[in-house]
Enzyme design. Structure first.
Site, PDB file in Angstrom:
ATOM      1  N   ASP A  87     -12.268  -3.269 -13.536  1.00  0.00           N
ATOM      2  CA  ASP A  87     -12.638  -4.653 -13.849  1.00  0.00           C
ATOM      3  C   ASP A  87     -14.143  -4.852 -13.698  1.00  0.00           C
ATOM      4  O   ASP A  87     -14.782  -5.519 -14.513  1.00  0.00           O
ATOM      5  CB  ASP A  87     -11.919  -5.637 -12.927  1.00  0.00           C
ATOM      6  CG  ASP A  87     -10.416  -5.609 -13.056  1.00  0.00           C
ATOM      7  OD1 ASP A  87      -9.910  -5.220 -14.124  1.00  0.00           O
ATOM      8  OD2 ASP A  87      -9.737  -5.973 -12.077  1.00  0.00           O
ATOM      9  N   ASP A 145      -5.104  -3.924  -8.200  1.00  0.00           N
ATOM     10  CA  ASP A 145      -6.314  -4.650  -7.813  1.00  0.00           C
ATOM     11  C   ASP A 145      -6.383  -4.644  -6.290  1.00  0.00           C
ATOM     12  O   ASP A 145      -5.353  -4.732  -5.615  1.00  0.00           O
ATOM     13  CB  ASP A 145      -6.285  -6.094  -8.325  1.00  0.00           C
ATOM     14  CG  ASP A 145      -6.554  -6.190  -9.823  1.00  0.00           C
ATOM     15  OD1 ASP A 145      -7.124  -5.242 -10.398  1.00  0.00           O
ATOM     16  OD2 ASP A 145      -6.208  -7.230 -10.408  1.00  0.00           O
TER      17      ASP A 145
END
Length: 169
Positions: A139, A121
């Site tokens: 995501d 991330d």
């Protein structure tokens, strides 16, 4: 078995998301040189940074200790498979787009889980004060796909009601 053209669109969206997701993650890890968790580069300080986070869990840190790595990987693969099958039956463009985005996002993140044991991330908007989570392209695709899935459901229900009302007239 012949794959319907509309299903190919879903698979194309999925492939596009997987490629963009993996390229951006490689760029963050190699090109930007973010190698240590928490390492950050300001982009539009203080609002937006590239910040490396090793996400060992799922949304909001659930299973954040990494204990569910393989369970989450298998679950994501099963979900992607079900979505791939659903794409074969889908007839609406919005639905196919949603399926492709979710499928691509799920596979993009499972590639990380298998390769690293965690998901890369890096998109960090925590400086806004409203959104404390760090996320990635996969995501984003999953989130947009779910929103489109809900929108498709609402629109198809509305169209069905209009159709029934027209038949009664």
């Amino acid at each position: 078995m012949k794959i319907p053209r509309i299903a190919l669109a879903a698979y194309g969206f999925a492939l596009l998301i997987i490629v963009v997701d993996q390229l951006t993650k490689a760029w963050v890890l190699q090109g930007l040189g973010l190698r240590f968790e928490g390492q950050s580069i300001p982009v539009l300080a203080p609002v937006f940074h590239f910040t490396l986070v090793h996400n060992e869990g799922v949304s909001f840190g659930l299973f954040g200790d990494g204990s569910a790595r393989w369970m989450l990987s298998i679950f994501s693969i099963v979900v992607a498979g079900i979505l791939g099958w659903w794409a074969l039956k889908a007839e609406r463009r919005l639905l196919v787009t949603a399926i492709g985005l979710i499928m691509g996002g799920a596979i993009g993140n499972v590639i990380d889980r298998i390769r690293f044991g965690w998901v890369v991330d890096f998109l960090d908007f925590s400086g806004t004060g409203f959104f404390p989570w760090v996320f990635n392209v996969a995501d984003s695709a999953i989130t947009i796909g779910v929103v489109l899935l809900i929108l498709d459901s609402i629109l198809s229900e509305r169209a069905a009601k209009v159709g029934v009302a027209a038949e009664k007239s």
